[in-house]
Design a protein around this motif. Structure first.
Motif, PDB file in Angstrom:
ATOM      1  N   VAL A  43      48.587  14.645  94.959  1.00  0.00           N
ATOM      2  CA  VAL A  43      47.841  14.904  96.187  1.00  0.00           C
ATOM      3  C   VAL A  43      48.298  16.226  96.786  1.00  0.00           C
ATOM      4  CG1 VAL A  43      47.246  14.073  98.488  1.00  0.00           C
ATOM      5  CG2 VAL A  43      47.576  12.433  96.609  1.00  0.00           C
ATOM      6  N   VAL A  44      47.334  17.119  97.008  1.00  0.00           N
ATOM      7  CA  VAL A  44      47.610  18.407  97.646  1.00  0.00           C
ATOM      8  C   VAL A  44      46.880  18.407  98.990  1.00  0.00           C
ATOM      9  CG1 VAL A  44      47.301  20.909  97.517  1.00  0.00           C
ATOM     10  CG2 VAL A  44      47.888  19.613  95.460  1.00  0.00           C
ATOM     11  N   VAL A  45      47.627  18.737 100.065  1.00  0.00           N
ATOM     12  CA  VAL A  45      47.068  18.761 101.414  1.00  0.00           C
ATOM     13  C   VAL A  45      47.121  20.185 101.945  1.00  0.00           C
ATOM     14  CG1 VAL A  45      47.383  17.977 103.788  1.00  0.00           C
ATOM     15  CG2 VAL A  45      47.672  16.368 101.897  1.00  0.00           C
ATOM     16  N   LEU A  46      46.015  20.653 102.501  1.00  0.00           N
ATOM     17  CA  LEU A  46      45.946  22.004 103.042  1.00  0.00           C
ATOM     18  C   LEU A  46      44.936  22.028 104.182  1.00  0.00           C
ATOM     19  CD1 LEU A  46      43.829  24.251 100.650  1.00  0.00           C
ATOM     20  CD2 LEU A  46      44.136  21.832 100.223  1.00  0.00           C
ATOM     21  N   GLY A  47      44.652  23.218 104.685  1.00  0.00           N
ATOM     22  CA  GLY A  47      43.621  23.364 105.697  1.00  0.00           C
ATOM     23  C   GLY A  47      44.022  22.793 107.043  1.00  0.00           C
ATOM     24  N   SER A  48      43.020  22.265 107.756  1.00  0.00           N
ATOM     25  CA  SER A  48      43.240  21.808 109.134  1.00  0.00           C
ATOM     26  C   SER A  48      44.034  20.516 109.221  1.00  0.00           C
ATOM     27  CB  SER A  48      41.892  21.643 109.844  1.00  0.00           C
ATOM     28  OG  SER A  48      41.097  20.669 109.186  1.00  0.00           O
ATOM     29  N   HIS A  49      44.276  19.841 108.081  1.00  0.00           N
ATOM     30  CA  HIS A  49      45.140  18.658 108.084  1.00  0.00           C
ATOM     31  C   HIS A  49      46.497  18.949 108.728  1.00  0.00           C
ATOM     32  CE1 HIS A  49      43.073  15.483 106.010  1.00  0.00           C
ATOM     33  NE2 HIS A  49      42.902  16.161 104.885  1.00  0.00           N
ATOM     34  N   LEU A  50      46.966  20.188 108.565  1.00  0.00           N
ATOM     35  CA  LEU A  50      48.340  20.515 108.941  1.00  0.00           C
ATOM     36  C   LEU A  50      48.438  21.231 110.284  1.00  0.00           C
ATOM     37  CD1 LEU A  50      49.403  21.767 105.392  1.00  0.00           C
ATOM     38  CD2 LEU A  50      49.907  19.542 106.403  1.00  0.00           C
ATOM     39  N   ILE A  51      47.365  21.186 111.088  1.00  0.00           N
ATOM     40  CA  ILE A  51      47.354  21.891 112.372  1.00  0.00           C
ATOM     41  C   ILE A  51      47.349  20.879 113.512  1.00  0.00           C
ATOM     42  CG2 ILE A  51      46.050  23.474 113.842  1.00  0.00           C
ATOM     43  CD1 ILE A  51      45.030  24.829 111.342  1.00  0.00           C
ATOM     44  N   ASP A  52      48.260  21.070 114.449  1.00  0.00           N
ATOM     45  CA  ASP A  52      48.412  20.133 115.566  1.00  0.00           C
ATOM     46  C   ASP A  52      47.148  20.045 116.419  1.00  0.00           C
ATOM     47  OD1 ASP A  52      50.172  18.444 117.332  1.00  0.00           O
ATOM     48  OD2 ASP A  52      49.621  20.043 118.754  1.00  0.00           O
ATOM     49  N   ASP A  53      46.504  21.210 116.647  1.00  0.00           N
ATOM     50  CA  ASP A  53      45.295  21.219 117.470  1.00  0.00           C
ATOM     51  C   ASP A  53      44.170  20.371 116.878  1.00  0.00           C
ATOM     52  OD1 ASP A  53      46.533  22.827 119.258  1.00  0.00           O
ATOM     53  OD2 ASP A  53      45.500  24.681 118.680  1.00  0.00           O
ATOM     54  N   TYR A  54      44.250  20.076 115.607  1.00  0.00           N
ATOM     55  CA  TYR A  54      43.208  19.284 114.952  1.00  0.00           C
ATOM     56  C   TYR A  54      43.737  17.909 114.542  1.00  0.00           C
ATOM     57  CZ  TYR A  54      40.523  23.520 115.186  1.00  0.00           C
ATOM     58  OH  TYR A  54      39.852  24.617 115.655  1.00  0.00           O
ATOM     59  N   GLY A  55      44.856  17.519 115.172  1.00  0.00           N
ATOM     60  CA  GLY A  55      45.307  16.135 115.056  1.00  0.00           C
ATOM     61  C   GLY A  55      46.364  15.858 114.012  1.00  0.00           C
ATOM     62  N   ASN A  56      46.857  16.915 113.305  1.00  0.00           N
ATOM     63  CA  ASN A  56      47.845  16.681 112.241  1.00  0.00           C
ATOM     64  C   ASN A  56      47.413  15.514 111.352  1.00  0.00           C
ATOM     65  OD1 ASN A  56      49.764  18.748 112.705  1.00  0.00           O
ATOM     66  ND2 ASN A  56      50.643  17.587 114.401  1.00  0.00           N
ATOM     67  N   THR A  57      46.187  15.616 110.837  1.00  0.00           N
ATOM     68  CA  THR A  57      45.579  14.472 110.147  1.00  0.00           C
ATOM     69  C   THR A  57      46.205  14.177 108.784  1.00  0.00           C
ATOM     70  OG1 THR A  57      43.860  16.009 109.414  1.00  0.00           O
ATOM     71  CG2 THR A  57      43.366  14.643 111.325  1.00  0.00           C
ATOM     72  N   TYR A  58      47.175  14.988 108.354  1.00  0.00           N
ATOM     73  CA  TYR A  58      47.892  14.657 107.122  1.00  0.00           C
ATOM     74  C   TYR A  58      48.632  13.328 107.288  1.00  0.00           C
ATOM     75  CZ  TYR A  58      52.332  15.989 109.282  1.00  0.00           C
ATOM     76  OH  TYR A  58      53.430  16.051 110.089  1.00  0.00           O
TER      77      TYR A  58
END
Length: 648
Positions: A43-58
Motif C-alpha cells: 500500500v502506497v499513500v500519497l496526495g491529500s491523505h497526508l495533509i492535516d487540512d484535509y483530515g489526515n485521511t491516511y
C-alpha cells in the motif's frame, strides 16, 4: 495460480491519493488481503491523505488494519493550477525510488485525479503493468482528459457501466483486457443501509435531527473555470441558508480553487452557523449512512451521481463537473446554477423525496470479479500493450516498398468474342477484371475500350492501385528484359505481314497475322461459312440467339468439317510464317503461344518452322503458356516493366 501461468504470488501495489479513491480501492484491498495464497499487497499513500487540512485521511487506512508500505508527501500547497502541476512533478520525482524498491507485478490506479496520472505515468515508464479502475466514464471537466490519459497508459481496465466499456472499446483498448465489474464501492453500499444509522446522524448533525430531514453538501472547484465555480459555491451556500435545514458541509478537495472556496465558507460564517456542520472528512462507512438517510444531497461530487443512487436519495447536481455521467432518476441537474433562486427552487423540488434505488454503477459483486480478473493476468505475456484500431484505408506514403506494392497497370485484351480489361498488380495478380461482348464496328470497339478503361481506373483508386499505364499487344524478351522500341510499339507481332494479297486487317493493311489467326478473323470466317450453310455438321447446332464465333469454327473442324479445318490450317500457317520471320530476325531461344487458340495452332506452327525456317533456328522451343489470362498479364507487363525501370 496455474490459470495465469505464474508460479508465484502476484505482487499488487495499490496506491491511494485521497478519501474518495480509497472508498473505491478499499474493498479491493480487503479482497486481496483475504487471499494471501494468491497475492502480496503493498500500500502506497500519497496526495491529500497526508495533509492535516484535509483530515489526515491516511489514518482511516491504518484503522482498516492495512500496513502502509510507503508514505509520499507529494502535494505542493497553493491550491491553484500551478500547484497541481508542481504536485504531479513532485510525485514523478519521488515515485521511481518507491517502485524500484517494491517491484510490483501490477499497480492498481483509480479514477481521474492528477495524483493518479503521476502514478500511471511512473508505472508505465518503469514497465509495471497498470490496472485502471473506473476508466471509460465521462464527467465534464479536466478530469475527463486525465482519466482518458490514464486509460492509454493502463494495460488492464475495470469499468463500472456498459457505456464505459463501450467507450474503452471506442478508444481502441483491447476488449480482452476490459472487465465490466461494477463499482467496488457498491459492494459495501448495497449491504450498508440496514445498519444503525441514527447514532451516526446525531454524531455529525446533532441530537435533534431526524432521518430525511437534513442535507449533505459536497462541492468541489471546477479547475477549467475556477472563478465561476467559486461564485456557484457562494450561491449554493446562500440558498442553503435560506432553505433553513440542518446541513452537513464537507470541505472541497485539494484541486485548484479549493482555498478560495474555503474562504467563502468562512466569510459566510458556515463553521459557526447553527444550521451547518462543516467537516473536513467523514469515514466512508459513516458517510454512506448519512447520504442514505438524507433528505437531499447537493453539490457536484461524483458521489452524488454515482453512489447515492444506490439509496434513491434525491440529488441536486450543480454545474458541469458531472454533466456527462450516467445517472438515475434521483438526480436533478442544475447546469446553469447562476442564481440563488434557481438553486433554491431545486431544493424545494427535491428535498424529502424518495426515488427507486439505482444499480447503474454496480450490483454488489465487483470485488470477486476483479480478484478473478487479477488471477487471470499472465505475466509471461508481452508487456507492450496493443491498441485495437479500426480498419482504415492504408496511408499512401512515399516509401519505396509501398510504392512498388501498389504499382499496377490496365491490361486490354481484344478477343474475337469479348473485350477484356483488367487491373494487374506488380506481383502479376489480376486485382479486378471487366468483360464485355465485342461490338461489331471498329468505332464501337474503341468507345467500349475507353469506357471500360475509365471504369477500371476509377475502381483502381478505391482499391489503392496506382495505374501506370495501359498495355496492349505481344512482347519480345531479350536478356530478361522486355523490348519496348523507340516509340514503345515494339513486338506488334499481330501486324507482321505474311501475305501481300491477304485479307483486310483492322490496322488498315492487308495480310497481317491478325487478319488470319486472331479470334476476330476466325469469327469472320465462321460467319461466312454459316451464311453459306457450310459451317454446321452432324452433331452441331447454333441457337438463334447466339452469335457465331471462333468456338463454332473449332468445333466444326473437330467434327470433320473440311472447310473449317482448312481455315484453321491457313490461320496456323500464317502464324507460323510470322514466327519464322521472328526467328530469322532475333533468333530467340523460346516462343510462347498464349490465348484460347494457342493449343489449336501449336502443331501447325511447328510444322511451318520445320519446313520454312533456316536450320540454325529450327531447334527453338515452341510451347503453350500455362498462365491464367496470359494475354492480360502480358499486356500489363509491357507497362509495368518499362515504368518500374524508370522509378527504380
Amino acid at each position: 495460480m496455474e490459470k495465469n501461468g505464474n508460479n508465484r504470488k502476484l505482487r499488487v501495489c495499490v496506491a491511494t491519493c485521497n478519501r474518495a479513491d480509497y472508498s473505491k480501492l478499499a474493498p479491493i484491498m480487503f479482497g486481496i488481503k483475504m487471499e494471501p495464497e494468491f497475492f502480496e499487497l503493498d500500500v502506497v499513500v500519497l496526495g491529500s491523505h497526508l495533509i492535516d487540512d484535509y483530515g489526515n485521511t491516511y489514518r482511516m487506512i491504518e484503522q482498516d488494519d492495512f500496513d502502509i508500505n510507503t508514505r509520499l508527501h507529494t502535494i505542493v500547497r497553493g491550491e491553484d493550477e500551478a500547484a497541481m502541476v508542481e504536485s504531479v512533478g513532485l510525485a514523478l520525482v519521488k515515485l521511481p525510488d518507491v517502485l524500484n524498491r517494491l517491484k510490483p507485478d501490477i499497480m492498481i490506479v483509480h479514477g481521474d485525479r492528477f495524483d493518479a496520472l503521476a502514478l500511471a505515468t511512473s508505472a508505465a515508464l518503469m514497465n509495471i503493468r497498470i490496472l485502471h479502475i473506473e476508466g471509460g466514464e465521462v464527467s465534464g471537466t479536466i478530469d475527463d482528459s486525465i482519466r482518458h490519459a490514464i486509460t492509454k497508459l493502463a494495460h488492464y481496465h475495470v469499468c463500472c457501466t456498459r457505456s464505459a466499456e463501450q467507450h474503452l472499446i471506442s478508444m481502441c483498448e483491447d476488449h480482452d483486457r476490459i472487465l465490466l465489474a461494477g463499482c467496488p464501492s457498491y459492494d459495501k453500499l448495497l449491504s450498508a443501509k440496514n445498519k444503525d444509522y441514527m447514532s451516526i446522524i446525531r454524531m455529525w448533525l446533532g441530537d435533534d435531527v431526524k432521518s430525511k430531514d437534513y442535507i449533505v453538501a459536497l462541492q468541489h472547484p471546477v479547475t477549467t473555470d475556477i472563478k465561476h465555480s467559486i461564485k456557484m459555491f457562494e450561491l449554493t451556500l446562500d440558498a442553503l441558508i435560506s432553505f433553513n435545514k440542518r446541513t452537513l458541509v464537507l470541505f472541497p478537495n485539494i484541486d485548484a480553487g479549493s482555498k478560495e472556496m474555503v474562504r467563502v465558507m468562512r466569510k459566510k460564517g458556515i463553521e459557526h452557523h447553527p444550521n451547518f456542520r462543516a467537516v473536513k472528512h467523514v469515514p466512508f462507512d459513516q458517510f454512506i449512512q448519512l447520504v442514505a438517510h438524507a433528505g437531499c444531497m447537493i453539490g457536484n461530487s461524483s458521489c452524488g451521481v454515482r453512489e447515492v443512487g444506490a439509496f434513491g436519495t434525491p440529488v441536486i447536481n450543480l454545474g458541469t463537473r458531472q454533466i456527462g455521467r450516467e445517472t438515475g432518476e434521483n438526480v436533478l441537474h442544475v447546469r446553469d446554477a447562476d442564481t440563488q433562486d434557481k438553486i433554491l427552487q431545486a431544493l424545494h423540488l427535491q428535498f424529502g423525496k424518495q426515488y427507486p434505488c439505482s444499480k447503474i454503477y454496480g450490483d454488489g459483486n465487483a470485488v470477486p470479479r476483479i480478484l478473478k480478473f487479477l488471477k487471470s493476468i499472465d505475466l509471461q505475456e508481452p508487456l507492450q500493450k496493443k491498441f485495437c484500431f479500426p480498419p482504415v484505408k492504408e496511408n499512401i506514403s512515399q516509401d519505396i516498398d509501398h510504392i512498388l506494392e501498389t504499382l499496377s497497370a490496365l491490361a486490354v485484351d481484344l478477343g474475337g468474342t469479348n473485350l477484356r480489361v483488367a487491373i494487374v498488380s506488380m506481383k502479376g495478380e489480376i486485382v479486378k477484371k471487366y468483360t464485355q461482348f465485342n461490338p461489331k464496328t471498329y468505332e464501337e470497339r474503341i468507345n467500349l475500350i475507353l469506357q471500360m478503361c475509365v471504369e477500371a481506373a476509377a475502381e483502381a483508386v478505391k482499391l489503392n492501385c496506382r495505374i501506370l499505364g495501359v498495355g496492349i499487344g505481344g512482347g519480345i524478351i531479350h536478356q530478361h528484359e522486355l523490348i519496348h522500341g523507340s516509340s514503345f510499339c515494339a513486338a506488334e507481332l499481330g501486324h507482321l505481314v505474311v501475305s501481300l494479297d491477304g485479307p483486310d486487317c483492322s490496322c488498315g493493311s492487308h495480310g497481317c497475322i491478325e487478319a488470319y489467326a486472331s479470334g476476330m478473323a476466325l469469327q469472320r470466317e465462321a460467319k461466312k461459312l454459316h451464311d453459306e450453310d457450310l459451317l454446321l455438321v452432324e452433331g452441331m447446332s447454333v441457337p438463334k440467339d447466339e452469335a457465331v464465333s471462333a468456338v463454332h469454327l473449332i468445333q466444326a473442324a473437330k467434327l470433320g468439317n473440311v472447310k473449317a479445318q482448312s481455315i484453321l490450317r491457313t490461320a496456323g500457317t500464317a502464324l507460323g510464317l510470322g514466327v519464322v520471320n521472328i526467328l530469322h530476325t532475333i533468333n530467340p531461344s523460346l516462343v510462347i503461344l498464349s490465348g484460347v487458340l494457342a493449343s489449336h495452332y501449336i502443331h501447325i506452327v511447328k510444322d511451318v518452322i520445320r519446313q520454312q525456317a533456316l536450320s540454325s533456328v529450327q531447334d527453338v522451343d515452341v510451347v503453350v503458356s500455362d498462365l491464367v489470362d496470359p494475354a492480360l498479364l502480358g499486356a500489363a507487363s509491357m507497362v509495368l516493366d518499362y515504368t518500374t525501370r524508370r522509378i527504380c
